[in-house]
Design a protein around this motif. Structure first.
Motif, mmCIF file in Angstrom:
data_model
loop_
_atom_site.group_PDB
_atom_site.id
_atom_site.type_symbol
_atom_site.label_atom_id
_atom_site.label_comp_id
_atom_site.label_asym_id
_atom_site.label_seq_id
_atom_site.Cartn_x
_atom_site.Cartn_y
_atom_site.Cartn_z
ATOM 1 N N LEU A 147 0.823 -1.207 0.000
ATOM 2 C CA LEU A 147 0.000 0.000 0.000
ATOM 3 C C LEU A 147 0.859 1.259 0.000
ATOM 4 O O LEU A 147 0.594 2.204 -0.758
ATOM 5 N N ALA A 148 1.882 1.281 0.825
ATOM 6 C CA ALA A 148 2.716 2.480 0.954
ATOM 7 C C ALA A 148 3.390 2.843 -0.362
ATOM 8 O O ALA A 148 3.600 4.026 -0.658
ATOM 9 N N PHE A 149 3.738 1.839 -1.158
ATOM 10 C CA PHE A 149 4.436 2.092 -2.416
ATOM 11 C C PHE A 149 3.516 2.001 -3.628
ATOM 12 O O PHE A 149 3.975 1.842 -4.759
ATOM 13 N N SER A 150 2.205 2.085 -3.397
ATOM 14 C CA SER A 150 1.249 2.088 -4.503
ATOM 15 C C SER A 150 1.144 3.481 -5.114
ATOM 16 O O SER A 150 1.570 4.483 -4.518
ATOM 17 N N ARG A 151 0.562 3.554 -6.275
ATOM 18 C CA ARG A 151 0.300 4.844 -6.911
ATOM 19 C C ARG A 151 -0.686 5.649 -6.071
ATOM 20 O O ARG A 151 -1.525 5.065 -5.372
ATOM 21 N N PRO A 152 -0.603 6.969 -6.116
ATOM 22 C CA PRO A 152 -1.480 7.798 -5.268
ATOM 23 C C PRO A 152 -2.956 7.474 -5.418
ATOM 24 O O PRO A 152 -3.695 7.454 -4.429
ATOM 25 N N GLU A 153 -3.412 7.217 -6.648
ATOM 26 C CA GLU A 153 -4.828 6.926 -6.847
ATOM 27 C C GLU A 153 -5.230 5.601 -6.209
ATOM 28 O O GLU A 153 -6.368 5.433 -5.752
ATOM 29 N N THR A 154 -4.295 4.647 -6.154
ATOM 30 C CA THR A 154 -4.576 3.369 -5.502
ATOM 31 C C THR A 154 -4.703 3.554 -3.997
ATOM 32 O O THR A 154 -5.619 3.017 -3.362
ATOM 33 N N ILE A 155 -3.796 4.345 -3.427
ATOM 34 C CA ILE A 155 -3.866 4.619 -1.985
ATOM 35 C C ILE A 155 -5.146 5.359 -1.649
ATOM 36 O O ILE A 155 -5.858 5.018 -0.692
ATOM 37 N N HIS A 156 -5.463 6.379 -2.449
ATOM 38 C CA HIS A 156 -6.683 7.165 -2.200
ATOM 39 C C HIS A 156 -7.919 6.273 -2.270
ATOM 40 O O HIS A 156 -8.795 6.345 -1.393
ATOM 41 N N GLY A 157 -7.993 5.428 -3.277
ATOM 42 C CA GLY A 157 -9.150 4.555 -3.411
ATOM 43 C C GLY A 157 -9.267 3.578 -2.258
ATOM 44 O O GLY A 157 -10.373 3.340 -1.742
ATOM 45 N N PHE A 158 -8.142 3.021 -1.824
ATOM 46 C CA PHE A 158 -8.166 2.080 -0.696
ATOM 47 C C PHE A 158 -8.657 2.767 0.568
ATOM 48 O O PHE A 158 -9.509 2.232 1.295
ATOM 49 N N LEU A 159 -8.151 3.968 0.858
ATOM 50 C CA LEU A 159 -8.550 4.678 2.063
ATOM 51 C C LEU A 159 -10.007 5.125 2.008
ATOM 52 O O LEU A 159 -10.699 5.158 3.033
ATOM 53 N N GLU A 160 -10.482 5.451 0.818
ATOM 54 C CA GLU A 160 -11.896 5.805 0.668
ATOM 55 C C GLU A 160 -12.791 4.617 0.989
ATOM 56 O O GLU A 160 -13.841 4.771 1.617
ATOM 57 N N ARG A 161 -12.374 3.435 0.563
ATOM 58 C CA ARG A 161 -13.174 2.229 0.792
ATOM 59 C C ARG A 161 -13.015 1.682 2.200
ATOM 60 O O ARG A 161 -13.863 0.927 2.680
ATOM 61 N N HIS A 162 -11.933 2.068 2.871
ATOM 62 C CA HIS A 162 -11.651 1.521 4.208
ATOM 63 C C HIS A 162 -11.289 2.643 5.177
ATOM 64 O O HIS A 162 -10.307 2.550 5.914
ATOM 65 N N HIS A 163 -12.086 3.690 5.177
ATOM 66 C CA HIS A 163 -11.763 4.850 6.012
ATOM 67 C C HIS A 163 -11.772 4.524 7.496
ATOM 68 O O HIS A 163 -11.178 5.240 8.309
ATOM 69 N N GLU A 164 -12.455 3.410 7.876
ATOM 70 C CA GLU A 164 -12.501 3.039 9.294
ATOM 71 C C GLU A 164 -11.118 2.699 9.835
ATOM 72 O O GLU A 164 -10.870 2.800 11.047
ATOM 73 N N LEU A 165 -10.191 2.312 8.960
ATOM 74 C CA LEU A 165 -8.846 1.984 9.416
ATOM 75 C C LEU A 165 -8.137 3.193 10.001
ATOM 76 O O LEU A 165 -7.256 3.061 10.853
ATOM 77 N N MET A 166 -8.509 4.370 9.529
ATOM 78 C CA MET A 166 -7.865 5.595 10.004
ATOM 79 C C MET A 166 -8.218 5.892 11.455
ATOM 80 O O MET A 166 -7.498 6.623 12.142
ATOM 81 N N THR A 167 -9.321 5.347 11.926
ATOM 82 C CA THR A 167 -9.746 5.625 13.302
ATOM 83 C C THR A 167 -9.735 4.385 14.170
ATOM 84 O O THR A 167 -9.979 4.471 15.364
#
Length: 248
Positions: A147-167
């Motif tokens: 994830l850390a070394f993915s393209r920005p759009e891949t990271i953004h999409g993952f975090l959008e789909r799994h925003h609960e991980l941030m909290t």
């Protein structure tokens, strides 16, 4: 393909049938398969006959159903996976011998870590990774390196789909990814097994984005993490060079 009365296509049904099998359910009764695939039992019997005739599924003498050998044959024709595996295997064998621990090759697929290859080692620590198995991104060093070394759009999409991980699991997820990029590898203590540490280094393309990751699991607090990380980073660079040479 034509839709069924329920509105799902034959392809939808086929994917659900094949996806019903996993590491814990490698063999299923027809009733269990129908239930897991959400397909009427009578329809399942009809589809099963067709799938068995094409060797996509197999049925044993007791009536249990398993995935057929033709699926293995088709999967092993994947050029991208085969090229990656061929390039990585010599380096994986070196890591396996050097560290004396199981070594994995994985990719990011559908928001999960998909294990492409694993070299086992007698006497190694517990390791939950299995070939063709999937593991969570946020609970593995493999996933976080990918994830850390993915393209920005891949990271953004993952975090959008799994925003609960941030909290929840990773309130400082972005900071963690930034640290992984600075270090060139990821390591997690005891997320999957409390007595182990996972370490993973990304295999990068010419633009600096991951195409896969190579990883090991070592005993926690064994003092081998830094040497493991160095070996993984060296191997990852070698695999990247081999892949580029293969593409010339």
């Amino acid at each position: 393909m034509a839709n069924s009365p329920s509105g799902d296509s034959m392809l939808d049904r086929l994917v659900r049938i094949l996806s019903s099998f996993d590491l814990n359910n490698q063999s299923l009764s027809v009733s269990s398969l129908a239930r897991r695939a959400d397909i009427p039992k009578a329809t399942m019997y009809r589809l099963l006959d067709e799938l068995v005739s094409h060797d996509l599924l197999a049925r044993d003498g007791s009536g249990q159903v398993r995935l057929g050998l033709r699926l293995w044959e088709l999967a092993n024709r994947s050029a991208a996976t085969q090229d990656l595996r061929t390039a990585a295997l010599p380096f994986m064998e070196d890591i396996n011998q050097l560290l004396g621990q199981n070594t994995q090759l994985s990719v990011l697929h559908q928001d999960e870590v998909l294990i492409i290859e694993r070299l086992s080692r007698p006497g190694s620590v517990v390791n939950q990774a299995n070939v063709a198995g999937r593991m969570p991104v946020h609970r593995t060093s493999m996933g976080m390196a990918l994830l850390a070394f993915s393209r920005p759009e891949t990271i953004h999409g993952f975090l959008e789909r799994h925003h609960e991980l941030m909290t929840d699991a990773h309130p400082e997820l972005r900071a963690e990814m930034a640290e992984i990029r600075r270090n060139g590898f990821a390591s997690f203590d005891g997320f999957i097994d409390p007595e182990t540490t996972g370490a993973a280094a990304p295999i990068l393309d010419e633009a600096g984005y991951q195409v896969a990751v190579i990883s090991v699991v070592v005993p926690r607090d064994s003092g081998t993490l830094q040497s493991a990380a160095l070996a993984l980073r060296t191997a990852a660079r070698g695999i990247a060079r081999a892949l580029r040479l293969d593409n010339i």
